[in-house]
Design a protein around this motif. Structure first.
Motif, PDB file in Angstrom:
ATOM      1  N   LEU A  39      41.727  36.936  10.204  1.00 40.58           N
ATOM      2  CA  LEU A  39      41.462  36.059   9.066  1.00 40.58           C
ATOM      3  C   LEU A  39      42.452  34.902   9.037  1.00 40.58           C
ATOM      4  N   LEU A  40      41.919  33.692   8.826  1.00 44.48           N
ATOM      5  CA  LEU A  40      42.744  32.508   8.618  1.00 44.48           C
ATOM      6  C   LEU A  40      42.417  31.962   7.230  1.00 44.48           C
ATOM      7  N   SER A  41      43.431  31.769   6.400  1.00 41.53           N
ATOM      8  CA  SER A  41      43.202  31.232   5.066  1.00 41.53           C
ATOM      9  C   SER A  41      44.064  29.997   4.873  1.00 41.53           C
ATOM     10  N   ALA A  42      43.509  29.006   4.147  1.00 42.90           N
ATOM     11  CA  ALA A  42      44.220  27.745   3.950  1.00 42.90           C
ATOM     12  C   ALA A  42      43.847  27.161   2.602  1.00 42.90           C
ATOM     13  N   ILE A  43      44.824  26.542   1.938  1.00 38.20           N
ATOM     14  CA  ILE A  43      44.604  25.893   0.642  1.00 38.20           C
ATOM     15  C   ILE A  43      45.259  24.512   0.663  1.00 38.20           C
ATOM     16  N   GLY A  44      44.489  23.507   0.205  1.00 37.35           N
ATOM     17  CA  GLY A  44      45.057  22.189  -0.038  1.00 37.35           C
ATOM     18  C   GLY A  44      45.477  21.415   1.193  1.00 37.35           C
ATOM     19  N   LEU A  45      44.849  21.670   2.326  1.00 35.64           N
ATOM     20  CA  LEU A  45      45.212  20.951   3.545  1.00 35.64           C
ATOM     21  C   LEU A  45      44.353  19.702   3.711  1.00 35.64           C
ATOM     22  N   LYS A  46      44.948  18.677   4.304  1.00 33.93           N
ATOM     23  CA  LYS A  46      44.217  17.445   4.585  1.00 33.93           C
ATOM     24  C   LYS A  46      44.649  16.922   5.950  1.00 33.93           C
ATOM     25  N   ASP A  47      43.661  16.636   6.791  1.00 32.43           N
ATOM     26  CA  ASP A  47      43.921  16.073   8.126  1.00 32.43           C
ATOM     27  C   ASP A  47      44.838  16.974   8.951  1.00 32.43           C
ATOM     28  N   VAL A  48      44.557  18.272   8.936  1.00 37.13           N
ATOM     29  CA  VAL A  48      45.390  19.248   9.650  1.00 37.13           C
ATOM     30  C   VAL A  48      44.512  20.071  10.588  1.00 37.13           C
ATOM     31  N   ALA A  80      48.714  33.995  18.891  1.00 31.75           N
ATOM     32  CA  ALA A  80      49.381  32.697  18.763  1.00 31.75           C
ATOM     33  C   ALA A  80      48.674  31.862  17.710  1.00 31.75           C
ATOM     34  N   THR A  81      49.437  30.970  17.072  1.00 30.90           N
ATOM     35  CA  THR A  81      48.880  30.050  16.081  1.00 30.90           C
ATOM     36  C   THR A  81      49.443  28.657  16.324  1.00 30.90           C
ATOM     37  N   PHE A  82      48.555  27.663  16.296  1.00 36.43           N
ATOM     38  CA  PHE A  82      48.954  26.264  16.445  1.00 36.43           C
ATOM     39  C   PHE A  82      48.630  25.529  15.161  1.00 36.43           C
ATOM     40  N   VAL A  83      49.608  24.764  14.651  1.00 38.65           N
ATOM     41  CA  VAL A  83      49.426  23.987  13.423  1.00 38.65           C
ATOM     42  C   VAL A  83      49.982  22.588  13.663  1.00 38.65           C
ATOM     43  N   ALA A  84      49.198  21.557  13.324  1.00 35.47           N
ATOM     44  CA  ALA A  84      49.666  20.178  13.482  1.00 35.47           C
ATOM     45  C   ALA A  84      48.782  19.249  12.671  1.00 35.47           C
ATOM     46  N   PRO A  85      49.316  18.084  12.300  1.00 33.49           N
ATOM     47  CA  PRO A  85      48.411  17.048  11.788  1.00 33.49           C
ATOM     48  C   PRO A  85      47.369  16.739  12.854  1.00 33.49           C
ATOM     49  N   VAL A  86      46.135  16.526  12.454  1.00 33.44           N
ATOM     50  CA  VAL A  86      45.073  16.281  13.424  1.00 33.44           C
ATOM     51  C   VAL A  86      45.430  15.110  14.342  1.00 33.44           C
ATOM     52  N   SER A  87      46.081  14.106  13.791  1.00 35.36           N
ATOM     53  CA  SER A  87      46.426  12.923  14.579  1.00 35.36           C
ATOM     54  C   SER A  87      47.439  13.226  15.678  1.00 35.36           C
ATOM     55  N   HIS A  88      48.175  14.338  15.551  1.00 30.82           N
ATOM     56  CA  HIS A  88      49.166  14.728  16.556  1.00 30.82           C
ATOM     57  C   HIS A  88      48.680  15.889  17.426  1.00 30.82           C
ATOM     58  N   SER A  89      47.447  16.311  17.246  1.00 28.75           N
ATOM     59  CA  SER A  89      47.026  17.579  17.845  1.00 28.75           C
ATOM     60  C   SER A  89      47.004  17.545  19.362  1.00 28.75           C
ATOM     61  N   VAL A 128      42.916  23.607  33.286  1.00 24.12           N
ATOM     62  CA  VAL A 128      43.341  24.620  32.323  1.00 24.12           C
ATOM     63  C   VAL A 128      42.998  24.213  30.897  1.00 24.12           C
ATOM     64  N   GLY A 129      42.930  22.920  30.635  1.00 27.60           N
ATOM     65  CA  GLY A 129      42.638  22.459  29.279  1.00 27.60           C
ATOM     66  C   GLY A 129      43.742  22.782  28.307  1.00 27.60           C
ATOM     67  N   SER A 130      45.000  22.514  28.710  1.00 27.02           N
ATOM     68  CA  SER A 130      46.140  22.940  27.897  1.00 27.02           C
ATOM     69  C   SER A 130      46.192  22.246  26.540  1.00 27.02           C
ATOM     70  N   ARG A 131      45.519  21.099  26.387  1.00 27.87           N
ATOM     71  CA  ARG A 131      45.538  20.423  25.085  1.00 27.87           C
ATOM     72  C   ARG A 131      44.694  21.153  24.044  1.00 27.87           C
ATOM     73  N   LEU A 132      43.932  22.154  24.483  1.00 30.88           N
ATOM     74  CA  LEU A 132      43.197  22.993  23.533  1.00 30.88           C
ATOM     75  C   LEU A 132      43.797  24.392  23.434  1.00 30.88           C
ATOM     76  N   TRP A 133      45.080  24.525  23.797  1.00 31.45           N
ATOM     77  CA  TRP A 133      45.789  25.785  23.547  1.00 31.45           C
ATOM     78  C   TRP A 133      45.956  25.942  22.024  1.00 31.45           C
ATOM     79  N   PRO A 134      45.903  27.160  21.491  1.00 27.12           N
ATOM     80  CA  PRO A 134      45.940  28.463  22.166  1.00 27.12           C
ATOM     81  C   PRO A 134      44.572  29.040  22.528  1.00 27.12           C
ATOM     82  N   LEU A 135      43.498  28.306  22.320  1.00 30.17           N
ATOM     83  CA  LEU A 135      42.183  28.832  22.698  1.00 30.17           C
ATOM     84  C   LEU A 135      42.007  28.785  24.211  1.00 30.17           C
TER      85      LEU A 135
END
Length: 746
Positions: A313-322, A330-339, A14-21
């Motif tokens: 549309l997805l818009s983002a300002i001032g993010l680092k390592d996210v 659905a939307t998933f948001v996390a620090p890249v290190s915790h993704s 299923v590849g659940s670690r790449l949810w929600p895609l």
């Protein structure tokens, strides 16, 4: 000439670690994640690119993905291989056993290569150079695995420990699970630990012998399923009954960790299992600031972030390592290190039955029968009942709160008798459905409050009480008495000692004070003044049918028959297939707009009651009336933008009340459930769609255990509170849905 290698691609994950895609219906192997084709197609092309030697290619995939698989296979030369479809997932041990069985059947004791369908590998030549180095060990009867020299202390991979220096082939000492960071750092420093690439090479007979020694049941059940399979030009199809009998286990646990003498070949290719959004950030083309941007994204002052917008549309300002991944639902948001921990979210969503883990948003999809079962069951039993059985109960003054705020706090509103009764009903039905909460105490609590505070001198029931239980409106309303009788029927079924006596007194009051002296139904209240309505009669019909179901006494069915006679003679309009709401004393339609007023929710409600009465009485022609009411409500009573029922429309189908409340949507579910299987069209897809709309618009946007009661014609919430009176509608409809789809669960 190089030796034949029979290749098998496992595509069941299923590849659940790449949810929600990535989702069950469209897992990661079907996605183009790095810009040059789907992971599955790239894997198949890699296998087909062997320079020398016969290489038949087979794909072991889920039958639910058959259409997509056939499309992906069409442009690839499989050299005599083909698709093998699993009707249900049984993990990788079953798939490897089937690979060995297929090889033995088609090629004798050949060399077998098993690879995942969703890994990123640097070049085809480097891949095959590595595989070829393992062939001598496989020919010698050893099971061969492939290891990747670790570059970082990765905690998301399993490891292979080997003895001594790893040349072309090393001896495996042990397999180890995904480590914590400190352990991974010691593995990296030791130099004899490799990432496990999940690729296997072996002679078919060697794998067969390993199964027969360590997991004979898996082999025997897989062999039986293989023999029972059917095939056509599109592939081999396993029998569901035979395949699901195979014990579910991974090849690592079942075989690899038990067999001695396993060989490992260090890979000469670069490898990534693309098992997290971090891994995609690592391998995908990035901009000057290290961002990977996919889809409709506007990013300003962002660094080293993975930003993916699918469908909006997805818009983002001032993010680092996210990492932000947004789909239409659905939307998933996390620090890249915790993704990679997204799997924890998926597990929580699956526990609550959310369909966002199963289905990719698509217009017009037909959801399978019973798809909403887990979500419905969890929402009722784990979210809603626990909330309303605690904060919804007035422990100070008695009874139940009339409404809660969206912060789940009680609101100090007058308590309507119909709401008190409906809460008793809801807890009684929940008990009958297997809810393990304190249903008996709540039933007793509600009935005691109603009987102590809400009785009139004549033996009836008041309309409204103040929050403290004092009488606010002493009018004895027919609608309220119908709700009380319904609640008492189910309380009696649940074993409440008072319910039967109170019901007997209520029926006596109904006959003496509310029955029309001309025997044409019931008055709204004992004074007999004002407009008459069909709605209280509908709820009395519901109560009479409930008492007949509980007792088997046909006297209650005779009471119901008198309501049915009114329906036939006055309520139903033959020409428009509509049901009137407001009438004068002689049951003529009320003058003006009220005479044209019809409610789609009541059309649905009547439809299910008519089917129920038809079943009990034998008046089968009523089913056709129910079907006409349902058809009329669907044709003229729905907001086409949301698919939800309007509050009211005219007999000509013009909206009179544009608000969509939650209860008509529950009644639409009940009507479809009741009418399905009565000789008309198959309504199972419509049942699922109606449950889906209820959750989409009214339940999922609300805090846990609550609901949005009012939605305007453009789909916007108008709700300021959560009325308890709706709980009865929700419990009734959703328990009937669970009953209807019971067979799907087994």
């Amino acid at each position: 000439m190089a030796e034949r290698i029979v290749s098998f691609v496992m595509s069941g994950g299923v590849g659940s670690r790449l949810w929600p895609l990535s989702r069950e219906d469209n897992p990661k192997q079907f996605h183009d994640l790095s810009g040059d084709g789907s992971m599955l197609v790239k894997t198949l092309k890699r296998l087909a690119a062997r320079d020398d030697g016969e290489t038949p290619i087979y794909l072991i995939a889920s039958e639910r993905h058959a259409e997509r698989v056939r499309a992906d296979l069409a442009a690839i030369d499989l050299a005599g291989g083909g698709a093998i479809f699993e009707p249900t997932g049984r993990n990788t041990a079953a798939a490897v056993a089937i690979a060995a069985l297929q090889t033995i059947k088609a090629y004798g004791d050949g060399i077998v290569l098993v690879v995942p369908s969703d890994h990123e590998i640097s070049t085809q030549r480097q891949f095959w150079d590595t595989v070829e180095r393992g062939v001598p060990a496989a020919n010698a009867g050893r099971l061969v695995v492939f290891g990747i020299k670790p570059a970082t202390p990765e905690t998301g991979y399993g490891y292979i420990e080997v003895g001594g220096e790893a040349g072309d082939v090393a001896d495996v000492t042990r397999f180890v699970e995904k480590p914590d960071l400190a352990t991974a750092e010691t593995y990296l420093a030791a130099g004899n630990f490799f990432w496990n690439a999940g690729i296997f090479l072996f002679k078919a007979s060697a794998m067969r012998d390993a199964f027969l020694k360590h997991q004979p049941e898996i082999w025997q059940k897989a062999e039986a399923a293989f023999k029972a399979a059917t095939s056509d030009l599109s592939g081999v199809y396993m029998s569901l009954d035979a395949y699901q009998a195979i014990p579910s286990n991974s090849i690592d646990y079942a075989i690899m960790e038990r067999v001695s003498g396993i060989a490992m070949v260090p890979a000469s290719f670069r490898w990534n299992d693309l098992g997290s959004w971090q891994s995609l950030l690592d391998v995908s083309p990035s901009d000057k600031d290290g961002n990977v941007i996919v889809g409709d994204v506007v990013a300003i002052d962002c660094e080293n972030s993975y930003l993916r917008g699918e469908g909006r549309l997805l818009s983002a300002i001032g993010l680092k390592d996210v990492a932000i991944v947004s789909t239409s639902d659905a939307t998933f948001v996390a620090p890249v290190s915790h993704s990679q921990n997204v799997k924890k979210i998926v597990e929580q969503l699956e526990k609550s039955g959310r369909l966002e883990t199963k289905f990719t948003p698509a217009h017009g999809r037909v959801i399978a029968n019973g798809a909403w079962r887990r979500r419905v069951q969890h929402w009722l039993m784990e979210e809603t009942l626990p909330l309303w059985s605690t904060v919804g109960v007035d422990e100070q003054f008695g009874g139940f709160y009339e409404a809660l705020g969206f912060d789940a706090r009680p609101l100090a509103k007058p308590k309507r008798m119909r709401t008190m009764a409906r809460q008793v009903y809801a807890f009684a039905v929940a008990k009958q459905r297997g809810w393990g909460g304190r249903a008996d105490q709540l039933i007793d609590h509600g009935i005691r409050f109603m009987a102590d505070k809400g009785r009139t001198e004549r033996g009836g029931w008041v309309r409204t009480l103040n929050p403290d239980g004092s009488v606010l409106d002493p009018i004895e309303d027919a609608y309220d008495h119908a709700c009380v009788l319904l609640a008492l029927a189910h309380a009696h079924r649940s074993g409440n000692a008072e319910a039967l006596g109170l019901a007997t007194e209520t029926f006596a009051f109904l006959d003496k004070h509310l029955e029309d002296e001309r025997m044409t139904g019931f008055m709204e209240s004992p004074d007999g003044e004002g407009v008459r309505r069909s709605n209280p009669h509908m709820h009395l019909l519901e109560a009479f049918l409930a008492w007949h179901a509980v007792t088997g006494d046909r006297a209650y069915l005779r009471r119901a028959a008198r309501i049915i006679d009114l329906f036939r003679s006055h309520f139903f309009e033959v020409d428009s297939w509509t049901l009137g709401e407001f009438f004068d004393r002689d049951w003529h339609p009320a003058p003006g707009e009220k005479g044209q007023w019809t409610e789609p929710g009541h059309h649905f409600e009547w439809a299910s009651l008519l089917v129920d009465f038809a079943d009990k009485s034998g008046q089968k022609d009523l089913v056709a009336f129910g079907r006409k009411l349902y058809a009329s409500a669907v044709a003229n009573g729905l907001n086409r933008a949301t698919g939800l029922a309007y509050g009211a429309v005219s007999r000509q189908g013009l909206p009179l009340d544009n608000i969509s409340r939650s209860w008509p949507q529950t009644e639409a579910i009940k009507a479809a459930v009741a009418l399905d299987g009565t000789g008309g069209p198959d309504l199972k897809p419509e049942i699922e769609a109606r449950v889906g709309r209820l959750f989409r618009w009214h339940i999922d946007p609300a805090p846990q255990g609550l609901w949005i009661d009012q939605i305007d014609e453009r789909g916007r919430s108008l709700a300021k509170e959560v009325p308890a009176s709706i709980f009865y509608h929700l419990v009734t409809a959703l328990t009937q849905y669970l009953d209807k789809t019971e067979d799907v669960a087994h």
